[in-house]
Write a protein that holds these residues in place. Structure first.
Motif, PDB file in Angstrom:
ATOM      1  N   ALA A   1      26.461   1.048 -40.566  1.00 29.29           N
ATOM      2  CA  ALA A   1      25.823   0.617 -41.974  1.00 29.29           C
ATOM      3  C   ALA A   1      26.631   0.992 -43.127  1.00 29.29           C
ATOM      4  CB  ALA A   1      24.223   0.981 -41.870  1.00 29.29           C
ATOM      5  N   TYR A   2      27.012   1.996 -43.238  1.00 30.48           N
ATOM      6  CA  TYR A   2      27.821   2.630 -44.349  1.00 30.48           C
ATOM      7  C   TYR A   2      29.188   3.223 -43.834  1.00 30.48           C
ATOM      8  CZ  TYR A   2      22.790   2.233 -45.846  1.00 30.48           C
ATOM      9  OH  TYR A   2      21.319   1.958 -45.962  1.00 30.48           O
ATOM     10  N   PRO A   3      30.080   2.373 -43.667  1.00 30.35           N
ATOM     11  CA  PRO A   3      31.204   3.067 -43.171  1.00 30.35           C
ATOM     12  C   PRO A   3      32.072   3.806 -43.947  1.00 30.35           C
ATOM     13  CG  PRO A   3      31.415   0.682 -43.396  1.00 30.35           C
ATOM     14  CD  PRO A   3      30.130   0.825 -43.734  1.00 30.35           C
ATOM     15  N   HIS A   4      32.155   3.315 -45.312  1.00 33.18           N
ATOM     16  CA  HIS A   4      33.069   4.331 -46.056  1.00 33.18           C
ATOM     17  C   HIS A   4      32.173   5.499 -46.522  1.00 33.18           C
ATOM     18  CE1 HIS A   4      35.677   0.789 -46.698  1.00 33.18           C
ATOM     19  NE2 HIS A   4      34.795   0.170 -46.896  1.00 33.18           N
ATOM     20  N   LEU A   5      30.843   5.488 -46.685  1.00 31.42           N
ATOM     21  CA  LEU A   5      30.010   6.574 -46.939  1.00 31.42           C
ATOM     22  C   LEU A   5      30.146   7.692 -45.868  1.00 31.42           C
ATOM     23  CD1 LEU A   5      28.410   8.579 -48.519  1.00 31.42           C
ATOM     24  CD2 LEU A   5      26.381   7.114 -48.067  1.00 31.42           C
ATOM     25  N   ARG A   6      30.160   6.978 -44.593  1.00 32.87           N
ATOM     26  CA  ARG A   6      30.262   7.844 -43.346  1.00 32.87           C
ATOM     27  C   ARG A   6      31.652   8.463 -43.235  1.00 32.87           C
ATOM     28  NH1 ARG A   6      26.597  10.524 -39.827  1.00 32.87           N
ATOM     29  NH2 ARG A   6      27.967  11.620 -38.428  1.00 32.87           N
TER      30      ARG A   6
END
Length: 309
Positions: free
Chosen positions: A207-212
């Motif tokens: 869902a949130y690749p960069h935040l992860r």
């Protein structure tokens, strides 16, 4: 030629500048505007801005609420005077710091310290620049720092917004984290660990690749100062712009503040259209969530069907 009329000062502003008419008589010598403000600040420091009322201040001083109104006629005026007292004025260290950048950095640190000592100031709604002596002193110190630069007065005030805005935002975040630290116990590390664990449980790479990826790097566990970093980058940009102006190149940019819809913001059909857009965006977010969940389930099924999976 008509002379400009002298504006009638609001009571709170007049009190701040010491030009308001004093009450003809008071109940006791202990009663004064200064003592009322002092008592109100003590209440706010202990229990927050919400705990301040004319009744609470009067009780702290041992008087009736009505006796306070002879000196401060409205709570709004009292809050203004409390803000004036709590924010104080910049020290001589600001003007003695060296170049314009060093002076602004000292100004930033001093403002931030005032916010951290009196965090309730950050809860006061912003309705413009307070026209009070201390507020004027902060602005004058910032303009003094930039006085020898080729910036226009509008540009100097804009630079001041970088400094004061960063200090205000830093104070808001740090004061909030301080409250959380008191609730959780264990200090800053405990808050960081709790925050990191929460994000790890909620944020997925699908869902949130960069935040992860940022979470996996340990970004929420690092002991860094993002506000000083932001201020440094902002002032570096100002320094580059000053050099550019010195070479005779001054940029003219259009305002970023969208004012095109301000004149129709109260139109019923326009509000309904905006609400429809927000509703559609919520439906789209929900659909994408279902899509991500379905994709994960499809991968799991495929993995089970694959030999050796």
């Amino acid at each position: 030629m008509t002379e400009d009329l002298e504006p009638e000062l609001p009571r709170g502003i007049a009190l701040a500048w010491g030009v308001a008419a004093s009450p003809q008589r008071g109940p006791k010598r202990e009663m004064s505007v200064e003592r009322i403000v002092e008592a109100a600040v003590e209440i706010a420091d202990a229990d927050g801005l919400g705990a301040v009322s004319m009744a609470a201040v009067a009780a702290r001083m041992g008087f009736t609420p009505m006796s306070l109104y002879r000196y401060v006629s409205a709570k709004e005026d009292l809050v203004l005077l409390m803000q004036e007292e709590a924010t104080g004025a910049p020290s001589d260290a600001v003007r003695e710091a060296g170049g314009w950048r060093e002076q602004l950095e000292v100004l930033f640190r001093e403002q931030l310290q005032h916010y951290l000592r009196h965090p309730w100031v950050l809860d006061i709604p912003i309705s413009g620049v307070p026209a009070t002596p201390n507020s004027a002193a902060w602005m004058d110190a910032g303009l003094s720092a930039l006085a020898e630069t080729p910036l226009t007065y509008n540009e100097r005030l804009a630079v001041m917004l970088i400094v004061t805005g960063t200090a205000h935002w830093a104070g808001t975040i740090l004061a909030g984290y301080t409250r959380v630290e008191r609730e959780l116990g264990g200090g800053t590390d405990a808050v960081a660990r709790n925050e990191d664990a929460m994000f790890r449980s909620l944020i997925t790479a699908d869902a949130y690749p960069h935040l992860r990826a940022a979470i996996e790097s340990g970004v929420f566990l690092e002991n860094t100062d993002p506000f000083s970093f932001a201020l440094d980058r902002g002032l570096e940009g100002v320094a580059a712009y000053i050099a550019q102006v010195g070479e005779g190149r001054r940029e003219q940019r259009q305002p970023w503040i969208a004012a095109d819809d301000a004149d129709i913001a109260d139109d019923k059909r326009f509000r309904e259209a905006r609400k429809a857009v927000r509703d559609a965006e919520r439906v789209l977010r929900a659909a994408r969530k279902v899509e991500r969940q379905t994709a994960r389930e499809a991968r799991e099924r495929r993995a089970k069907q694959t030999p050796g999976g």
